[in-house]
Design a protein around this motif. Structure first.
Motif, PDB file in Angstrom:
ATOM      1  N   GLU A  78      25.983  86.243  32.520  1.00  0.00           N
ATOM      2  CA  GLU A  78      27.268  86.222  33.472  1.00  0.00           C
ATOM      3  C   GLU A  78      27.018  85.499  34.553  1.00  0.00           C
ATOM      4  OE1 GLU A  78      29.067  89.726  30.658  1.00  0.00           O
ATOM      5  OE2 GLU A  78      28.041  90.211  32.627  1.00  0.00           O
ATOM      6  N   VAL A  79      25.964  86.026  35.451  1.00  0.00           N
ATOM      7  CA  VAL A  79      25.679  85.702  36.599  1.00  0.00           C
ATOM      8  C   VAL A  79      25.496  83.872  36.512  1.00  0.00           C
ATOM      9  CG1 VAL A  79      23.894  85.507  38.645  1.00  0.00           C
ATOM     10  CG2 VAL A  79      24.757  87.571  37.466  1.00  0.00           C
ATOM     11  N   LEU A  80      24.719  83.498  35.446  1.00  0.00           N
ATOM     12  CA  LEU A  80      24.498  82.076  35.241  1.00  0.00           C
ATOM     13  C   LEU A  80      26.062  81.351  35.266  1.00  0.00           C
ATOM     14  CD1 LEU A  80      22.677  79.361  35.331  1.00  0.00           C
ATOM     15  CD2 LEU A  80      22.307  80.029  32.946  1.00  0.00           C
ATOM     16  N   ALA A  81      26.790  81.830  34.362  1.00  0.00           N
ATOM     17  CA  ALA A  81      28.267  81.298  34.058  1.00  0.00           C
ATOM     18  C   ALA A  81      28.941  80.894  35.439  1.00  0.00           C
ATOM     19  CB  ALA A  81      28.777  82.350  33.091  1.00  0.00           C
ATOM     20  N   PHE A  82      28.803  81.942  36.301  1.00  0.00           N
ATOM     21  CA  PHE A  82      29.530  81.551  37.636  1.00  0.00           C
ATOM     22  C   PHE A  82      28.681  80.709  38.734  1.00  0.00           C
ATOM     23  CE2 PHE A  82      32.138  85.194  35.852  1.00  0.00           C
ATOM     24  CZ  PHE A  82      33.194  85.172  36.372  1.00  0.00           C
ATOM     25  N   ALA A  83      27.515  80.361  38.538  1.00  0.00           N
ATOM     26  CA  ALA A  83      26.564  79.980  39.322  1.00  0.00           C
ATOM     27  C   ALA A  83      27.263  78.647  39.846  1.00  0.00           C
ATOM     28  CB  ALA A  83      25.315  79.551  38.571  1.00  0.00           C
ATOM     29  N   PRO A  84      27.828  77.654  39.167  1.00  0.00           N
ATOM     30  CA  PRO A  84      28.303  76.528  39.688  1.00  0.00           C
ATOM     31  C   PRO A  84      29.644  76.766  40.899  1.00  0.00           C
ATOM     32  CG  PRO A  84      28.216  76.084  37.412  1.00  0.00           C
ATOM     33  CD  PRO A  84      27.833  77.718  37.690  1.00  0.00           C
ATOM     34  N   LEU A  85      30.332  77.897  40.132  1.00  0.00           N
ATOM     35  CA  LEU A  85      31.311  78.277  41.228  1.00  0.00           C
ATOM     36  C   LEU A  85      30.966  78.802  42.678  1.00  0.00           C
ATOM     37  CD1 LEU A  85      34.441  78.345  40.485  1.00  0.00           C
ATOM     38  CD2 LEU A  85      34.204  80.782  40.001  1.00  0.00           C
ATOM     39  N   PHE A  86      29.772  79.580  42.446  1.00  0.00           N
ATOM     40  CA  PHE A  86      29.118  80.192  43.584  1.00  0.00           C
ATOM     41  C   PHE A  86      28.520  79.015  44.511  1.00  0.00           C
ATOM     42  CE2 PHE A  86      25.640  81.714  46.351  1.00  0.00           C
ATOM     43  CZ  PHE A  86      26.295  82.736  46.963  1.00  0.00           C
ATOM     44  N   ASP A  87      27.797  77.993  43.718  1.00  0.00           N
ATOM     45  CA  ASP A  87      27.216  76.843  44.595  1.00  0.00           C
ATOM     46  C   ASP A  87      28.697  76.144  45.286  1.00  0.00           C
ATOM     47  OD1 ASP A  87      24.729  77.662  43.321  1.00  0.00           O
ATOM     48  OD2 ASP A  87      24.835  75.938  41.833  1.00  0.00           O
ATOM     49  N   LEU A 126      20.371  89.210  45.493  1.00  0.00           N
ATOM     50  CA  LEU A 126      19.262  88.448  45.995  1.00  0.00           C
ATOM     51  C   LEU A 126      18.667  87.816  44.837  1.00  0.00           C
ATOM     52  CD1 LEU A 126      17.021  88.588  48.130  1.00  0.00           C
ATOM     53  CD2 LEU A 126      16.179  90.801  47.090  1.00  0.00           C
ATOM     54  N   GLN A 127      18.707  88.147  43.469  1.00  0.00           N
ATOM     55  CA  GLN A 127      17.904  87.534  42.599  1.00  0.00           C
ATOM     56  C   GLN A 127      18.397  86.280  42.231  1.00  0.00           C
ATOM     57  OE1 GLN A 127      17.028  90.757  39.796  1.00  0.00           O
ATOM     58  NE2 GLN A 127      15.558  91.624  41.064  1.00  0.00           N
ATOM     59  N   ARG A 128      19.782  86.151  42.232  1.00  0.00           N
ATOM     60  CA  ARG A 128      20.575  85.109  41.932  1.00  0.00           C
ATOM     61  C   ARG A 128      20.082  83.866  42.780  1.00  0.00           C
ATOM     62  NH1 ARG A 128      22.469  80.717  42.682  1.00  0.00           N
ATOM     63  NH2 ARG A 128      24.465  79.939  42.463  1.00  0.00           N
ATOM     64  N   LEU A 129      19.904  84.303  44.009  1.00  0.00           N
ATOM     65  CA  LEU A 129      19.493  83.188  45.043  1.00  0.00           C
ATOM     66  C   LEU A 129      18.013  82.843  45.259  1.00  0.00           C
ATOM     67  CD1 LEU A 129      21.798  84.639  48.146  1.00  0.00           C
ATOM     68  CD2 LEU A 129      22.111  82.679  46.653  1.00  0.00           C
ATOM     69  N   GLN A 156      18.279  78.983  44.749  1.00  0.00           N
ATOM     70  CA  GLN A 156      18.619  78.735  43.465  1.00  0.00           C
ATOM     71  C   GLN A 156      19.869  78.143  43.246  1.00  0.00           C
ATOM     72  OE1 GLN A 156      15.821  81.098  40.347  1.00  0.00           O
ATOM     73  NE2 GLN A 156      17.834  82.150  40.809  1.00  0.00           N
ATOM     74  N   GLN A 157      19.911  77.141  42.543  1.00  0.00           N
ATOM     75  CA  GLN A 157      21.449  76.714  42.420  1.00  0.00           C
ATOM     76  C   GLN A 157      21.403  76.176  41.013  1.00  0.00           C
ATOM     77  OE1 GLN A 157      21.949  73.251  45.110  1.00  0.00           O
ATOM     78  NE2 GLN A 157      20.902  71.733  43.828  1.00  0.00           N
ATOM     79  N   ALA A 158      22.694  76.159  40.404  1.00  0.00           N
ATOM     80  CA  ALA A 158      22.771  75.664  39.096  1.00  0.00           C
ATOM     81  C   ALA A 158      22.236  74.394  38.759  1.00  0.00           C
ATOM     82  CB  ALA A 158      24.219  75.691  38.516  1.00  0.00           C
ATOM     83  N   ASN A 159      21.323  74.104  37.492  1.00  0.00           N
ATOM     84  CA  ASN A 159      20.770  72.776  37.478  1.00  0.00           C
ATOM     85  C   ASN A 159      22.115  71.791  36.977  1.00  0.00           C
ATOM     86  OD1 ASN A 159      21.255  73.417  34.610  1.00  0.00           O
ATOM     87  ND2 ASN A 159      19.016  73.675  34.408  1.00  0.00           N
ATOM     88  N   GLU A 160      21.421  70.578  36.816  1.00  0.00           N
ATOM     89  CA  GLU A 160      22.520  69.606  36.295  1.00  0.00           C
ATOM     90  C   GLU A 160      23.381  70.096  35.032  1.00  0.00           C
ATOM     91  OE1 GLU A 160      22.281  64.866  35.735  1.00  0.00           O
ATOM     92  OE2 GLU A 160      20.751  65.830  37.122  1.00  0.00           O
ATOM     93  N   GLN A 161      22.527  70.655  34.075  1.00  0.00           N
ATOM     94  CA  GLN A 161      23.122  70.934  32.706  1.00  0.00           C
ATOM     95  C   GLN A 161      23.953  72.428  32.639  1.00  0.00           C
ATOM     96  OE1 GLN A 161      19.592  70.741  33.075  1.00  0.00           O
ATOM     97  NE2 GLN A 161      19.850  68.460  32.703  1.00  0.00           N
ATOM     98  N   HIS A 162      23.632  73.051  33.984  1.00  0.00           N
ATOM     99  CA  HIS A 162      24.395  74.481  34.133  1.00  0.00           C
ATOM    100  C   HIS A 162      23.881  75.266  33.138  1.00  0.00           C
ATOM    101  CE1 HIS A 162      28.162  72.763  36.479  1.00  0.00           C
ATOM    102  NE2 HIS A 162      26.969  72.642  37.126  1.00  0.00           N
ATOM    103  N   ASP A 163      22.827  75.020  32.694  1.00  0.00           N
ATOM    104  CA  ASP A 163      22.079  76.153  31.696  1.00  0.00           C
ATOM    105  C   ASP A 163      20.978  76.776  32.323  1.00  0.00           C
ATOM    106  OD1 ASP A 163      20.085  74.004  31.561  1.00  0.00           O
ATOM    107  OD2 ASP A 163      20.531  73.829  29.591  1.00  0.00           O
ATOM    108  N   GLY A 164      20.571  76.642  33.607  1.00  0.00           N
ATOM    109  CA  GLY A 164      19.520  77.162  34.370  1.00  0.00           C
ATOM    110  C   GLY A 164      19.575  77.204  35.595  1.00  0.00           C
ATOM    111  N   TYR A 165      18.656  77.487  36.548  1.00  0.00           N
ATOM    112  CA  TYR A 165      18.647  77.061  37.999  1.00  0.00           C
ATOM    113  C   TYR A 165      17.540  76.148  38.355  1.00  0.00           C
ATOM    114  CZ  TYR A 165      21.268  81.636  38.144  1.00  0.00           C
ATOM    115  OH  TYR A 165      22.285  82.536  37.886  1.00  0.00           O
ATOM    116  N   GLN A 166      17.813  75.594  39.619  1.00  0.00           N
ATOM    117  CA  GLN A 166      16.721  74.545  40.266  1.00  0.00           C
ATOM    118  C   GLN A 166      16.836  74.979  41.676  1.00  0.00           C
ATOM    119  OE1 GLN A 166      18.344  70.703  39.296  1.00  0.00           O
ATOM    120  NE2 GLN A 166      19.791  70.789  41.123  1.00  0.00           N
ATOM    121  N   LEU A 167      15.688  74.843  42.318  1.00  0.00           N
ATOM    122  CA  LEU A 167      15.723  75.054  43.898  1.00  0.00           C
ATOM    123  C   LEU A 167      16.410  74.126  44.905  1.00  0.00           C
ATOM    124  CD1 LEU A 167      12.178  76.787  44.624  1.00  0.00           C
ATOM    125  CD2 LEU A 167      14.525  77.841  44.425  1.00  0.00           C
TER     126      LEU A 167
END
Ligand code: URA
Length: 216
Positions: free
Chosen positions: A113-122, A141-144, A164-175
């Motif tokens: 769920e946190v990952l689903a919202f990652a692009p919005l947070f970014d 903290l762990q999201r970041l 961490q920010q959402a990666n290009e595919q929005h299926d994981g994170y990249q720094l």
């Protein structure tokens, strides 16, 4: 300002969370380019009802901490890594009527769920451009900073690191290539569960009040 998230990012969140036990939607609130961006976990029932982040019991604690260093609700930006209220489904017997009733208490959001919202947070972080990001508790903290980061170790420490920010595919994170100023804090609800933490949390907030002057 109340965040007006890009419609395509909202549509993506809606699609990704359609089958999840998540309800409502509470937008982040506060001025752009603030000193502090406070990042919680997810809205609770009270926040969902009144549409104001951190307006329930933990919010009251939080306001005390931010006021102790000269800020107020209107001078900081307040958001969380998940913007809908995560709930679980519990069936309990009503003590008066004896009937089985369904309850929907708050719960911690899952990593998915946190990952689903990652692009919005970014998007929100890039738009708000705070001087310091203040993740409140382990979920934020762990999201970041990744799953190995622990609030018990990092609370009250000023960090300058990629996040961490959402990666290009929005299926994981990249720094990120950029470094951000971050000071992790215990979630204000920690005080409600463990009063013994109060002096530590108060001291952490005083340290934040000092550090912000130094990196201005
Ligand atoms: N906890 C959070 O993380 N956010 C809120 O808005 C309320 C409680």
């Amino acid at each position: 300002m109340i965040a007006e998230y890009p419609p395509e990012l909202l549509a993506e969140v809606t699609a990704k969370t359609a089958d999840r036990q998540l309800t409502g939607f509470v937008a982040g609130q506060g001025p752009l380019k603030p000193d502090l961006m406070l990042v919680g976990e997810a809205p609770g029932r009270h926040e969902e009802q009144v549409d104001i982040p951190f307006s329930g019991a933990s919010g009251q604690e939080l306001m005390g901490f931010i006021e102790s260093i000269g800020y107020s609700r209107s001078t900081v930006y307040i958001t969380s890594v998940v913007r809908k209220r995560p709930y679980s489904i519990k069936r309990v017997r009503d003590k008066k009527t004896g009937e089985i009733v369904e309850k929907h208490p708050n719960r911690t959001p899952t990593k998915k769920e946190v990952l689903a919202f990652a692009p919005l947070f970014d998007w929100e972080l890039a738009t708000v451009q705070p001087r310091i990001i203040v993740p409140l508790g382990n979920t934020a903290l762990q999201r970041l900073l990744g799953n190995k980061a622990n609030i018990g170790e990092l609370h009250g420490q000023l960090l300058h690191e990629p996040i961490q920010q959402a990666n290009e595919q929005h299926d994981g994170y990249q720094l990120t290539t950029e470094k951000y100023w971050i000071m992790p804090m215990y979630h204000p609800a920690a005080v409600l569960y463990a009063r013994r933490l109060e002096p530590t949390i108060k001291a952490d907030w005083q340290r934040l009040g000092q550090q912000i002057k130094e990196i201005k």
